[in-house]
Design a protein around this motif. Structure first.
Motif, PDB file in Angstrom:
ATOM      1  N   ASN A 281       0.807  -1.216   0.000  1.00  0.00           N
ATOM      2  CA  ASN A 281       0.000   0.000   0.000  1.00  0.00           C
ATOM      3  C   ASN A 281       0.841   1.266   0.000  1.00  0.00           C
ATOM      4  O   ASN A 281       0.334   2.333  -0.270  1.00  0.00           O
ATOM      5  CB  ASN A 281      -0.936   0.021   1.218  1.00  0.00           C
ATOM      6  CG  ASN A 281      -2.111  -0.886   1.041  1.00  0.00           C
ATOM      7  OD1 ASN A 281      -2.409  -1.313  -0.069  1.00  0.00           O
ATOM      8  ND2 ASN A 281      -2.782  -1.195   2.119  1.00  0.00           N
TER       9      ASN A 281
ATOM     10  N   THR B 222       1.717   7.957  -4.775  1.00  0.00           N
ATOM     11  CA  THR B 222       0.311   8.299  -4.972  1.00  0.00           C
ATOM     12  C   THR B 222       0.187   9.495  -5.898  1.00  0.00           C
ATOM     13  O   THR B 222       0.961  10.441  -5.804  1.00  0.00           O
ATOM     14  CB  THR B 222      -0.333   8.625  -3.617  1.00  0.00           C
ATOM     15  OG1 THR B 222      -0.176   7.500  -2.759  1.00  0.00           O
ATOM     16  CG2 THR B 222      -1.803   8.902  -3.763  1.00  0.00           C
TER      17      THR B 222
ATOM     18  N   ASN C 124       1.023   5.978   3.783  1.00  0.00           N
ATOM     19  CA  ASN C 124      -0.427   5.835   3.826  1.00  0.00           C
ATOM     20  C   ASN C 124      -1.135   7.064   4.374  1.00  0.00           C
ATOM     21  O   ASN C 124      -2.315   6.999   4.708  1.00  0.00           O
ATOM     22  CB  ASN C 124      -0.806   4.595   4.642  1.00  0.00           C
ATOM     23  CG  ASN C 124      -0.465   3.332   3.886  1.00  0.00           C
ATOM     24  OD1 ASN C 124      -0.592   3.264   2.672  1.00  0.00           O
ATOM     25  ND2 ASN C 124       0.014   2.324   4.599  1.00  0.00           N
TER      26      ASN C 124
ATOM     27  N   ARG D 259      -4.938   6.048   3.751  1.00  0.00           N
ATOM     28  CA  ARG D 259      -5.323   4.944   2.879  1.00  0.00           C
ATOM     29  C   ARG D 259      -5.910   3.852   3.767  1.00  0.00           C
ATOM     30  O   ARG D 259      -5.268   3.411   4.713  1.00  0.00           O
ATOM     31  CB  ARG D 259      -4.099   4.422   2.125  1.00  0.00           C
ATOM     32  CG  ARG D 259      -4.455   3.590   0.930  1.00  0.00           C
ATOM     33  CD  ARG D 259      -3.255   3.000   0.229  1.00  0.00           C
ATOM     34  NE  ARG D 259      -2.060   3.782   0.167  1.00  0.00           N
ATOM     35  CZ  ARG D 259      -1.547   4.303  -0.937  1.00  0.00           C
ATOM     36  NH1 ARG D 259      -2.150   4.141  -2.086  1.00  0.00           N
ATOM     37  NH2 ARG D 259      -0.412   4.976  -0.901  1.00  0.00           N
TER      38      ARG D 259
ATOM     39  N   LYS E 189      -8.194   2.525  -0.506  1.00  0.00           N
ATOM     40  CA  LYS E 189      -8.914   3.749  -0.875  1.00  0.00           C
ATOM     41  C   LYS E 189      -8.547   4.871   0.095  1.00  0.00           C
ATOM     42  O   LYS E 189      -8.447   4.661   1.301  1.00  0.00           O
ATOM     43  CB  LYS E 189     -10.419   3.469  -0.823  1.00  0.00           C
ATOM     44  CG  LYS E 189     -11.279   4.624  -1.227  1.00  0.00           C
ATOM     45  CD  LYS E 189     -12.741   4.237  -1.187  1.00  0.00           C
ATOM     46  CE  LYS E 189     -13.603   5.442  -1.533  1.00  0.00           C
ATOM     47  NZ  LYS E 189     -15.015   5.140  -1.454  1.00  0.00           N
ATOM     48  N   TRP E 190      -8.372   6.082  -0.436  1.00  0.00           N
ATOM     49  CA  TRP E 190      -8.082   7.242   0.408  1.00  0.00           C
ATOM     50  C   TRP E 190      -9.378   7.765   1.011  1.00  0.00           C
ATOM     51  O   TRP E 190     -10.357   7.997   0.300  1.00  0.00           O
ATOM     52  CB  TRP E 190      -7.415   8.344  -0.413  1.00  0.00           C
ATOM     53  CG  TRP E 190      -6.015   7.998  -0.784  1.00  0.00           C
ATOM     54  CD1 TRP E 190      -5.597   7.479  -1.973  1.00  0.00           C
ATOM     55  CD2 TRP E 190      -4.856   8.125   0.032  1.00  0.00           C
ATOM     56  NE1 TRP E 190      -4.230   7.271  -1.939  1.00  0.00           N
ATOM     57  CE2 TRP E 190      -3.751   7.673  -0.719  1.00  0.00           C
ATOM     58  CE3 TRP E 190      -4.628   8.583   1.329  1.00  0.00           C
ATOM     59  CZ2 TRP E 190      -2.454   7.658  -0.230  1.00  0.00           C
ATOM     60  CZ3 TRP E 190      -3.337   8.578   1.818  1.00  0.00           C
ATOM     61  CH2 TRP E 190      -2.275   8.121   1.046  1.00  0.00           C
TER      62      TRP E 190
END
Length: 160
Positions: free
Chosen positions: A28, A32, A107, A139, A144-145
């Motif tokens: 993860n 981004t 994250n 995240r 998903k953010w």
């Protein structure tokens, strides 16, 4: 002699552990994009425009906090759901957003931008509210953010 050897082995092992810890990233923790970070607010605007308070609240983490202008903080997804339901019921609609800047570290991420939306005043008149927002994001386990903290303010003073 044996002690000196043991110290060298321990020192080498400690250095290896420190190196390995620095390289320890999960799947993860990938770079981004602005597109990914601003998706939360695009989903949020679509939910408000569809008059779907549940979908709007799902853009936030369970423990999230909103800091609306001139109002007390709103903490927790259930309270956030009620807040946006009240805004929808009061006539908030035609929400649009424009991302200005984003960033992330692992994250955790953030987004700043500009918003515009129609708001109904107590006398039934519709006014256009516009201003700026900041979202702190994380995240979730699905990748998903979601927002963990949102704050916004209007360009103009509050409507009486």
């Amino acid at each position: 002699m044996k002690t000196k050897s043991s110290i060298r082995i321990l020192a080498a092992f400690a250095a290896l552990l420190l190196f390995a810890a620095g390289c320890n990233t999960t799947a993860n923790e990938k770079p981004t994009t602005t597109e990914e970070l601003s998706q939360m607010n695009r989903d949020f605007a679509a939910a408000i425009n569809a008059k779907d308070a549940v979908a709007a609240a799902n853009c936030y983490a369970d423990e999230a906090t909103l800091y609306p202008p001139n109002e007390p903080a709103v903490t927790g997804r259930e309270a956030i759901l009620n807040y946006w339901k009240g805004a929808i019921d009061a006539g908030a609609t035609h929400v649009s957003i424009k991302t200005v800047a984003t960033g992330s570290d692992g994250n955790l991420g953030w987004e700043t931008g500009q918003f515009q939306m129609d708001v109904k005043t107590p006398d039934g008149k519709v006014v256009v509210d516009q201003g700026r927002y900041t979202e702190l994001l994380k995240r979730n386990t699905d990748g998903k953010w979601v927002s963990i903290m949102g704050m916004w303010n209007a360009d103009a003073p509050p409507v009486p």
